[in-house]
Design an enzyme around this catalytic site. Structure first.
Site, PDB file in Angstrom:
ATOM      1  CG  LEU A  35      -2.027  -1.124   1.175  1.00 26.17           C
ATOM      2  CD1 LEU A  35      -2.988  -0.995   2.345  1.00 26.17           C
ATOM      3  CD2 LEU A  35      -2.812  -1.184  -0.139  1.00 26.17           C
ATOM      4  CG  LEU A  81       1.174  -8.064 -11.472  1.00 26.46           C
ATOM      5  CD1 LEU A  81       0.177  -8.956 -10.755  1.00 26.46           C
ATOM      6  CD2 LEU A  81       0.466  -7.290 -12.569  1.00 26.46           C
ATOM      7  CB  THR A 133       7.543  -2.780 -18.605  1.00 25.68           C
ATOM      8  OG1 THR A 133       7.397  -1.713 -19.542  1.00 25.68           O
ATOM      9  CG2 THR A 133       8.958  -2.698 -18.041  1.00 25.68           C
ATOM     10  CG  ASP A 134       6.495  -1.760 -23.912  1.00 22.97           C
ATOM     11  OD1 ASP A 134       6.666  -1.099 -22.877  1.00 22.97           O
ATOM     12  OD2 ASP A 134       5.728  -1.387 -24.832  1.00 22.97           O
ATOM     13  CE1 TYR A 159       8.555   0.430 -14.040  1.00 23.83           C
ATOM     14  CE2 TYR A 159       8.608   1.008 -16.372  1.00 23.83           C
ATOM     15  CZ  TYR A 159       8.094   0.245 -15.339  1.00 23.83           C
ATOM     16  OH  TYR A 159       7.124  -0.704 -15.596  1.00 23.83           O
ATOM     17  N   PRO A 214      -0.605  18.929 -19.640  1.00 24.29           N
ATOM     18  CG  PRO A 214       0.469  17.965 -17.786  1.00 24.29           C
ATOM     19  CD  PRO A 214      -0.881  18.293 -18.331  1.00 24.29           C
ATOM     20  CE1 TYR A 350      -7.527  -5.682   5.018  1.00 23.97           C
ATOM     21  CE2 TYR A 350      -8.006  -3.559   4.022  1.00 23.97           C
ATOM     22  CZ  TYR A 350      -8.297  -4.892   4.177  1.00 23.97           C
ATOM     23  OH  TYR A 350      -9.352  -5.445   3.510  1.00 23.97           O
TER      24      TYR A 350
HETATM   25  P1  NAD Z   1       1.020   0.447  -9.858  1.00 23.83           P
HETATM   26  O1  NAD Z   1       2.065   1.452  -9.501  1.00 23.83           O
HETATM   27  O2  NAD Z   1      -0.362   0.902 -10.170  1.00 23.83           O
HETATM   28  O3  NAD Z   1       0.885  -0.629  -8.701  1.00 23.83           O
HETATM   29  C1  NAD Z   1       2.002  -1.179  -8.045  1.00 23.83           C
HETATM   30  C2  NAD Z   1       1.510  -1.855  -6.772  1.00 23.83           C
HETATM   31  O4  NAD Z   1       2.665  -2.412  -6.117  1.00 23.83           O
HETATM   32  C3  NAD Z   1       0.853  -0.886  -5.776  1.00 23.83           C
HETATM   33  O5  NAD Z   1      -0.330  -1.457  -5.267  1.00 23.83           O
HETATM   34  C4  NAD Z   1       1.899  -0.739  -4.686  1.00 23.83           C
HETATM   35  O6  NAD Z   1       1.340  -0.496  -3.393  1.00 23.83           O
HETATM   36  C5  NAD Z   1       2.615  -2.085  -4.736  1.00 23.83           C
HETATM   37  N1  NAD Z   1       3.994  -2.010  -4.228  1.00 23.83           N
HETATM   38  C6  NAD Z   1       4.926  -1.084  -4.560  1.00 23.83           C
HETATM   39  N2  NAD Z   1       6.061  -1.308  -3.848  1.00 23.83           N
HETATM   40  C7  NAD Z   1       5.839  -2.412  -3.105  1.00 23.83           C
HETATM   41  C8  NAD Z   1       6.627  -3.158  -2.182  1.00 23.83           C
HETATM   42  N3  NAD Z   1       7.877  -2.783  -1.887  1.00 23.83           N
HETATM   43  N4  NAD Z   1       6.091  -4.249  -1.604  1.00 23.83           N
HETATM   44  C9  NAD Z   1       4.814  -4.638  -1.899  1.00 23.83           C
HETATM   45  N5  NAD Z   1       4.015  -3.960  -2.725  1.00 23.83           N
HETATM   46  C10 NAD Z   1       4.517  -2.857  -3.335  1.00 23.83           C
HETATM   47  O7  NAD Z   1       1.632  -0.386 -11.065  1.00 23.83           O
HETATM   48  P2  NAD Z   1       0.914  -1.000 -12.338  1.00 23.83           P
HETATM   49  O8  NAD Z   1       0.851   0.044 -13.388  1.00 23.83           O
HETATM   50  O9  NAD Z   1      -0.309  -1.709 -11.911  1.00 23.83           O
HETATM   51  O10 NAD Z   1       2.019  -2.068 -12.795  1.00 23.83           O
HETATM   52  C11 NAD Z   1       2.030  -3.379 -12.227  1.00 23.83           C
HETATM   53  C12 NAD Z   1       3.186  -4.149 -12.825  1.00 23.83           C
HETATM   54  O11 NAD Z   1       3.024  -4.243 -14.235  1.00 23.83           O
HETATM   55  C13 NAD Z   1       4.556  -3.515 -12.597  1.00 23.83           C
HETATM   56  O12 NAD Z   1       5.470  -4.537 -12.361  1.00 23.83           O
HETATM   57  C14 NAD Z   1       4.853  -2.806 -13.902  1.00 23.83           C
HETATM   58  O13 NAD Z   1       6.232  -2.729 -14.119  1.00 23.83           O
HETATM   59  C15 NAD Z   1       4.184  -3.728 -14.890  1.00 23.83           C
HETATM   60  N6  NAD Z   1       3.697  -3.077 -16.126  1.00 23.83           N
HETATM   61  C16 NAD Z   1       2.923  -1.951 -16.078  1.00 23.83           C
HETATM   62  C17 NAD Z   1       2.426  -1.402 -17.266  1.00 23.83           C
HETATM   63  C18 NAD Z   1       1.531  -0.191 -17.266  1.00 23.83           C
HETATM   64  O14 NAD Z   1       1.202   0.325 -18.350  1.00 23.83           O
HETATM   65  N7  NAD Z   1       1.092   0.313 -16.133  1.00 23.83           N
HETATM   66  C19 NAD Z   1       2.740  -2.011 -18.489  1.00 23.83           C
HETATM   67  C20 NAD Z   1       3.558  -3.147 -18.491  1.00 23.83           C
HETATM   68  C21 NAD Z   1       4.011  -3.686 -17.304  1.00 23.83           C
HETATM   69  O1  DAU Z   2       5.244   0.702 -21.769  1.00 23.63           O
HETATM   70  C1  DAU Z   2       4.855   0.196 -20.532  1.00 23.63           C
HETATM   71  C2  DAU Z   2       5.016   1.264 -19.466  1.00 23.63           C
HETATM   72  O2  DAU Z   2       3.987   2.231 -19.682  1.00 23.63           O
HETATM   73  C3  DAU Z   2       4.923   0.705 -18.055  1.00 23.63           C
HETATM   74  O3  DAU Z   2       5.987  -0.173 -17.840  1.00 23.63           O
HETATM   75  C4  DAU Z   2       4.969   1.837 -17.032  1.00 23.63           C
HETATM   76  O4  DAU Z   2       4.802   1.308 -15.728  1.00 23.63           O
HETATM   77  C5  DAU Z   2       3.832   2.794 -17.330  1.00 23.63           C
HETATM   78  O5  DAU Z   2       3.859   3.889 -16.430  1.00 23.63           O
HETATM   79  C6  DAU Z   2       3.930   3.294 -18.763  1.00 23.63           C
HETATM   80  O6  DAU Z   2       5.088   4.141 -18.934  1.00 23.63           O
HETATM   81  P1  DAU Z   2       5.039   5.484 -19.815  1.00 23.63           P
HETATM   82  O7  DAU Z   2       6.130   6.380 -19.370  1.00 23.63           O
HETATM   83  O8  DAU Z   2       4.922   5.183 -21.247  1.00 23.63           O
HETATM   84  O9  DAU Z   2       3.600   6.050 -19.322  1.00 23.63           O
HETATM   85  P2  DAU Z   2       3.104   7.520 -18.929  1.00 23.63           P
HETATM   86  O10 DAU Z   2       1.609   7.443 -18.795  1.00 23.63           O
HETATM   87  O11 DAU Z   2       3.867   8.098 -17.795  1.00 23.63           O
HETATM   88  O12 DAU Z   2       3.439   8.356 -20.228  1.00 23.63           O
HETATM   89  C7  DAU Z   2       2.911   7.999 -21.497  1.00 23.63           C
HETATM   90  C8  DAU Z   2       3.456   8.979 -22.514  1.00 23.63           C
HETATM   91  O13 DAU Z   2       2.882  10.274 -22.273  1.00 23.63           O
HETATM   92  C9  DAU Z   2       4.959   9.179 -22.429  1.00 23.63           C
HETATM   93  O14 DAU Z   2       5.464   9.369 -23.741  1.00 23.63           O
HETATM   94  C10 DAU Z   2       5.120  10.454 -21.616  1.00 23.63           C
HETATM   95  C11 DAU Z   2       3.882  11.257 -21.985  1.00 23.63           C
HETATM   96  N1  DAU Z   2       3.331  12.134 -20.922  1.00 23.63           N
HETATM   97  C12 DAU Z   2       3.101  11.596 -19.703  1.00 23.63           C
HETATM   98  C13 DAU Z   2       2.578  12.381 -18.698  1.00 23.63           C
HETATM   99  C14 DAU Z   2       2.343  11.790 -17.312  1.00 23.63           C
HETATM  100  C15 DAU Z   2       3.011  13.448 -21.219  1.00 23.63           C
HETATM  101  O15 DAU Z   2       3.192  13.930 -22.343  1.00 23.63           O
HETATM  102  N2  DAU Z   2       2.484  14.220 -20.221  1.00 23.63           N
HETATM  103  C16 DAU Z   2       2.255  13.736 -18.958  1.00 23.63           C
HETATM  104  O16 DAU Z   2       1.780  14.497 -18.086  1.00 23.63           O
END
Ligand code: NAD
Ligand code: DAU
Length: 353
Positions: A35, A81, A133-134, A159, A214, A350
């Site tokens: 959390l 995750l 992630t990609d 990251y 932004p 919790y």
């Molecule tokens: P998120 O940031 O929404 O959620 C991450 C969760 O992990 C949160 O609930 C947080 O409380 C928990 N967490 C963080 N640190 C922790 C720790 N030390 N111990 C236990 N729990 C912890 O992330 P998301 O966007 O749901 O991504 C989930 C996974 O999928 C990540 O591994 C991310 O790299 C991967 N991923 C995300 C995306 C995307 O577009 N969001 C795409 C591809 C892969």
């Molecule tokens: O590709 C998978 C990844 O996608 C995951 O692994 C990451 O956890 C997830 O956060 C996401 O990463 P990005 O950096 O691509 O996502 P984000 O939403 O932060 O940004 C998407 C695109 O938009 C990126 O090119 C940056 C741009 N951006 C983002 C924000 C927050 C803006 O232009 N303005 C903004 O305010």
């Protein structure tokens, strides 16, 4: 099956927990989450009462805690995750990404390996699934290129470097200790429960409240978007049908320039909020680019489609409409997240147990 899902209170994790708890009532699902700011148990309020679901508050950087938990629960599988997930935060605070994404993942691998190695059946019937992630592949510059499972790792942000390191450790445990591992690398997700620091939910929130939108740099960067429920369905397929030691790329063949997404969101929101066309687009503000901003991501998802029979279920325009509708009809969720109220309420609930 006793299955641990880490990070289940986050964006993607909450959809994975919901899918597994409802689709597999015979499984016991344990959601382990620290959390952090990104974890929100309101994401799971509709399923938290189900008898096959248990929430465990805990931190994967705490090796002793994990060891004790594995000994107590006698788990059969892990879907990992939990992570620090936001690129911008990794630029200002890389160390928290090293701690959770690298050290936390190695702690989890150790706990699984040690507990399973000393169990009666050993590694038989066990599975450690690492969700990645990609971004580990870096940035594409040639328009014909896609990331495949063979693409060399080339992470560019703190990251993605931390996620790449965690992927390498998972493969190293598979190779060295024969831990039964499987991995996937997915493109950008969007949908309900998305934390409003990321592009799509941030824009929805700012349009709604008439704040500046932004756009980093010129808005020309390209991402490949997938509806989060389709990612959860892919995770189900990989967990149950993926071959041990293999990696699967997950994506929707759905590339968009950031500025085009922002404009589309402005149009959808103007229509839904009853504003004259063009109102929200006036909020678009070009701001300083993200440091080291990756130009383009695009996933070749043929392997998971051909071998595991998965495919995305939603077109982007439909998914985006659904997402906007979800945010507009879940105003309390958004208000609690933007005010910070969600943390004290759920964390208090919790830690007092
Ligand atoms: P998120 O940031 O929404 O959620 C991450 C969760 O992990 C949160 O609930 C947080 O409380 C928990 N967490 C963080 N640190 C922790 C720790 N030390 N111990 C236990 N729990 C912890 O992330 P998301 O966007 O749901 O991504 C989930 C996974 O999928 C990540 O591994 C991310 O790299 C991967 N991923 C995300 C995306 C995307 O577009 N969001 C795409 C591809 C892969
Ligand atoms: O590709 C998978 C990844 O996608 C995951 O692994 C990451 O956890 C997830 O956060 C996401 O990463 P990005 O950096 O691509 O996502 P984000 O939403 O932060 O940004 C998407 C695109 O938009 C990126 O090119 C940056 C741009 N951006 C983002 C924000 C927050 C803006 O232009 N303005 C903004 O305010």
């Amino acid at each position: 099956m006793k299955l641990l899902i880490t990070g289940g209170a986050g964006f993607i994790g909450s959809h994975v927990v919901r899918l597994f708890v409802t689709k597999y009532p015979e499984y016991q699902i344990y959601n382990l989450d620290a959390l952090t700011y990104a974890g929100n148990l309101a994401n799971l309020s509709d399923i938290e009462h189900l008898p096959n679901y248990t929430f465990i508050k805990g931190d994967i950087t705490d090796a002793k805690f994990l060891e004790d938990m594995f000994a107590e629960l006698e788990l059969d599988g892990v879907i990992h995750l939990a992570a620090e997930s936001h690129v911008d935060r990794s630029i200002t605070d890389p160390m928290s990404f090293v701690m959770t994404n690298v050290v936390g993942t190695v702690n989890l691998l150790n706990a699984a390996k040690n507990s399973w190695a000393s169990s009666a059946s050993g590694f038989e019937g066990k599975r450690f699934y690492h969700v990645s992630t990609d971004e580990v592949f870096g940035s594409l510059h040639n328009p014909e290129d896609f990331f495949t499972e063979e693409t060399a790792y080339d992470p560019q942000s703190p990251y993605s470097a931390s996620k790449a390191a965690s992927d390498h450790f998972v493969r190293a445990y598979g190779n060295t200790y024969k831990l039964p591992v499987v991995l996937s690398n997915c493109s950008n997700n969007y949908g309900p429960n998305h934390f409003p620091e990321k592009l799509i939910p941030l824009m929805i929130h700012n349009i709604q409240t008439s704040k500046p939108l932004p756009v980093y740099g010129k808005g020309e960067n390209v991402r490949d978007w997938l509806f989060v429920v389709d990612h959860a369905r892919a995770i189900d397929a990989v967990f149950h049908k993926g071959k041990e030691g293999e990696t699967y790329n997950i994506g929707g063949f759905n590339e968009w320039k950031n500025i085009d997404i922002v404009n589309l969101l402005c149009q959808i929101m103007d229509r839904k909020l009853g504003r004259p066309e063009g109102t929200s687009a006036q909020l678009i503000t070009y701001v300083t680019d993200r440091a080291g901003h990756d130009l383009r991501y695009a996933i070749d998802a043929h392997k998971i489609m051909n071998e595991l029979g998965w495919e995305p279920s939603l077109q982007f325009e439909e998914g985006l409409e659904k997402t906007v509708d979800w945010f507009l009809s879940n105003q309390t969720w958004l208000d609690n997240v933007t005010s910070g109220a969600y943390q004290s309420y759920y964390q208090g609930m919790y830690t007092n147990r």
